[in-house]
Structure formats: C-alpha cells, structure tokens
Design an enzyme around this catalytic site. Structure first.
Site, mmCIF file in Angstrom:
data_model
loop_
_atom_site.group_PDB
_atom_site.id
_atom_site.type_symbol
_atom_site.label_atom_id
_atom_site.label_comp_id
_atom_site.label_asym_id
_atom_site.label_seq_id
_atom_site.Cartn_x
_atom_site.Cartn_y
_atom_site.Cartn_z
ATOM 1 N N ARG A 199 -9.428 5.939 10.804
ATOM 2 C CA ARG A 199 -7.972 5.769 10.797
ATOM 3 C C ARG A 199 -7.299 6.724 11.794
ATOM 4 O O ARG A 199 -6.812 6.293 12.817
ATOM 5 C CB ARG A 199 -7.421 5.983 9.383
ATOM 6 C CG ARG A 199 -7.969 5.004 8.340
ATOM 7 C CD ARG A 199 -7.499 3.587 8.597
ATOM 8 N NE ARG A 199 -7.955 2.628 7.598
ATOM 9 C CZ ARG A 199 -7.331 2.356 6.466
ATOM 10 N NH1 ARG A 199 -6.218 2.976 6.149
ATOM 11 N NH2 ARG A 199 -7.812 1.466 5.632
ATOM 12 N N CYS A 248 -4.945 9.877 -3.018
ATOM 13 C CA CYS A 248 -4.243 8.920 -2.142
ATOM 14 C C CYS A 248 -2.801 8.687 -2.564
ATOM 15 O O CYS A 248 -1.957 8.379 -1.726
ATOM 16 C CB CYS A 248 -4.935 7.564 -2.156
ATOM 17 S SG CYS A 248 -6.616 7.562 -1.572
ATOM 18 N N ASP A 269 0.810 -1.228 0.000
ATOM 19 C CA ASP A 269 0.000 0.000 0.000
ATOM 20 C C ASP A 269 0.839 1.273 0.000
ATOM 21 O O ASP A 269 0.303 2.379 0.141
ATOM 22 C CB ASP A 269 -0.926 0.023 1.229
ATOM 23 C CG ASP A 269 -2.277 -0.644 0.973
ATOM 24 O OD1 ASP A 269 -2.662 -0.785 -0.206
ATOM 25 O OD2 ASP A 269 -2.941 -1.012 1.956
ATOM 26 N N ARG A 289 0.492 -1.636 7.610
ATOM 27 C CA ARG A 289 1.093 -0.463 6.969
ATOM 28 C C ARG A 289 2.122 0.242 7.842
ATOM 29 O O ARG A 289 2.733 1.218 7.397
ATOM 30 C CB ARG A 289 -0.014 0.529 6.537
ATOM 31 C CG ARG A 289 -0.967 -0.048 5.483
ATOM 32 C CD ARG A 289 -1.740 1.058 4.768
ATOM 33 N NE ARG A 289 -0.859 1.965 4.029
ATOM 34 C CZ ARG A 289 -1.262 3.044 3.380
ATOM 35 N NH1 ARG A 289 -2.551 3.356 3.372
ATOM 36 N NH2 ARG A 289 -0.411 3.826 2.745
ATOM 37 N N HIS A 334 -11.287 7.675 4.958
ATOM 38 C CA HIS A 334 -10.296 8.750 5.067
ATOM 39 C C HIS A 334 -10.986 10.056 4.646
ATOM 40 O O HIS A 334 -11.841 10.045 3.750
ATOM 41 C CB HIS A 334 -9.124 8.539 4.084
ATOM 42 C CG HIS A 334 -7.986 7.710 4.590
ATOM 43 N ND1 HIS A 334 -7.296 6.838 3.769
ATOM 44 C CD2 HIS A 334 -7.372 7.649 5.802
ATOM 45 C CE1 HIS A 334 -6.318 6.268 4.466
ATOM 46 N NE2 HIS A 334 -6.344 6.734 5.702
HETATM 47 N N1 ARG Z 1 -5.406 0.283 0.849
HETATM 48 C C1 ARG Z 1 -5.070 1.536 1.446
HETATM 49 C C2 ARG Z 1 -5.533 1.573 2.884
HETATM 50 O O1 ARG Z 1 -6.575 1.048 3.158
HETATM 51 C C3 ARG Z 1 -5.658 2.647 0.651
HETATM 52 C C4 ARG Z 1 -5.286 3.991 1.176
HETATM 53 C C5 ARG Z 1 -5.897 5.093 0.389
HETATM 54 N N2 ARG Z 1 -5.346 6.333 0.761
HETATM 55 C C6 ARG Z 1 -6.038 7.445 0.991
HETATM 56 N N3 ARG Z 1 -5.374 8.531 1.214
HETATM 57 N N4 ARG Z 1 -7.321 7.441 1.077
HETATM 58 O O2 ARG Z 1 -4.892 2.114 3.733
#
Ligand code: ARG
Length: 299
Positions: free
Chosen positions: A163, A292, A93, A118, A192
């Site tokens: 998040r 993203c 990612d 991550r 997000h």
């Molecule tokens: N697969 C990533 C996650 O879930 C995607 C992140 C997308 N990034 C964003 N800035 N919305 O963390």
C-alpha cells in the site's frame, strides 16, 4: 506444607518437585491514549483490495456496529479518549480509521490511498485533523497512514510493498524530523504494517519500545533490522497473524486483541501485559481488526 507423614494411609508421593519459580513478569504501565474512530454505518465488502475480502460473501452491518460499539466501550473503560469522524455513505472501508493519516507531536501526515475505491476518504481525515488543531501535512506520495506507520520509542516504523510507497518514508522523516525504519512487507496477506507488527510499549518521550511481530511478513533486511533494534520482541505465528492477532492496540499495559489469538494472548500475559480480548469478526471479512479501526492521536 508437603505430606503429613503422621497419616500412614497416605501413600508417599514418589517425588515432590518444587513448582518452577515463574520468572517475575515485569510490571507494565498504561498511559491514557486518544483514538480517532469512524462508526461502520456503511460497512460492507463491495470490492476486493486484499486477500480477506470477498464481495460475494454476506456481511452484517448491524453486527459490525455492535462489535465496534463494544470496542469503543472497552477503550473508554480503560480510560482512553475516543474521537469520532463522521462516516460517509458509500465509503465502506472508512471504519478503518487507522489508514486515514499518521500523527506525532501534533502533526498529521494525511493519507493518499493506494486504491481508487478508498481515495475519497482522505478529504474527511484532512478536514478532521485541520479542525482539531493538528498541523496538517499534505502527502506527495501514496501512503495509508497508521496502517503502515507506527510510533515506537521515538522512532517511526514504516511499511511498504503493498500500500504505502517507499517514497512516503522519506516524507515521513521530513515531516516529523524523526528516524524512520523502513520495512518491506512481502506476504500479501499482511499487506499493511499493522497486521504484521504491534507496538506494545511506546513512550511519549523517547525511550525503549517493545513490539510483537510476524517475522515472515518482512524481507530479510527487515527481519534483521527488527531483530537488531527490538531484540526483546514477542514473535507471533502465521496462523494467529492470519486472524489479525497483531492488529492489536496497546496502551503500554492493556493490549486489546482478537479474542481467538490464544497463543499471542498467553504470550502477552506471560510478559506482564493485560490482554483484553474482543470480537471484531465482522470487520475481519474486510481484512481489518482492532488496530485498523483505531488511529492513535499523538498531540
Ligand atoms: N478493507 C480495507 C482495505 O483493504 C481494510 C483496511 C485495514 N486497515 C488496516 N489498517 N490494516 O484497505
């Protein structure tokens, strides 16, 4: 000229309504930007941490690379600078570079990822900021950088709920010494801030900002705050937000946006912006889009 009445063979037109005078769209001004990006060399979907991700569905890394390379070309064509962070094997990612930190005024607030999958990415971002002249701030709270934080006319918009933690918003205010508008995200598809809201105009100096957003992604207090502070916003439908229409990148005039977001693209054009449609459909499988993969660097 309307009808030439000297020509009897032409049947009279019953009513000739004057064409509606289109309200003159304001002229938007672009300013050169700088983005940090990470090539999706190791991109795939091998775990699921958002509703878009299905590890059983195939991904095509070569296609992701082609789409991402094309986006880099778009930014360069618009006169923007692109800086690159080296991808790390196994960090699938890492292409979503927006999540690695948040920069304003030459300061970088480093990410502390919510999910263990991550977490290791933060080291690369921290090292990159430090090596490129940013005053680097270590986070005490969980936060996913520009995934949840946006700079809009001198203030910082900050999301929490899925998040980034609400505590990170207090840190943001301290690190950057700017007003932070805290917004709670309530729909897990819009996990997000940068998939629920786009900053269309943000002056480097304090000034008016214009945004686009999906109201239902926010709780009632958030919707009221956005309506009050950004009355002149473009509202996007849930259907288009779900293809990450709002995960777009604006330089004040040109808005790089998911090509299938037809209504949003039309609304942008009507408001005087120049939509620049791109295809990042491969990265959509991971729940990411234009914004993203692009972390804006503000020095
Ligand atoms: N697969 C990533 C996650 O879930 C995607 C992140 C997308 N990034 C964003 N800035 N919305 O963390």
């Amino acid at each position: 000229m309307l009808l030439d009445t000297a020509l009897p063979t032409i049947a009279p037109t019953p009513t000739i309504a004057p064409a509606p005078t289109p309200e003159a769209a304001p002229t938007r001004t672009a300013s050169p930007r700088s983005y940090l990006m990470c090539r999706p060399e190791y991109f795939t979907v091998s775990y699921a941490i958002n509703p878009f991700m299905n590890p059983d569905a195939p991904t095509d890394t070569a296609r992701a690379l082609r789409q991402w390379d094309a986006l880099v070309g778009v930014y360069r064509g618009l006169g923007h600078e692109v800086a690159f962070l080296g991808p790390v094997p196994g960090l699938v990612d890492m292409v979503f570079a927006a999540n690695g930190g948040f920069t304003v005024d030459g300061r970088a607030y480093v990410a502390s990822f919510a999910h263990p999958e991550r977490r290791a990415e933060a080291d690369s971002f921290r090292a990159w900021f430090a090596a490129h002249g940013f005053e680097t701030h270590e986070p005490a709270s969980v936060n996913e950088g520009e995934g949840d934080f946006a700079f809009a006319g001198g203030v910082i918009l900050a999301g929490h709920g899925f998040r980034s933690s609400a505590e990170s918003h207090t840190e943001l205010a301290r690190v950057f010494g700017r007003e932070v508008l805290s917004l709670r995200l309530v729909d897990e598809r819009f996990y997000h801030l940068d998939v629920a809201l786009t900053v269309l105009d943000s002056e480097a100096i304090d000034g008016p900002a214009r945004i686009a957003y999906l109201p239902s992604a926010f709780d009632e207090a958030g919707r009221a705050l956005l309506a009050d502070r950004f009355p002149d916003s473009i509202l996007v439908s849930e259907e288009e937000a779900a293809i990450l229409a709002l995960n777009s990148v604006s330089d004040g005039r040109n808005v790089v946006v998911a090509q299938d977001a037809h209504d949003y693209i039309a609304a942008l054009a009507a408001a005087g912006y120049t939509p620049v449609p791109v295809d990042l459909s491969e990265l959509l499988k991971s729940g990411g889009g234009v914004k993203c993969v692009s972390q804006e660097l503000r020095r």
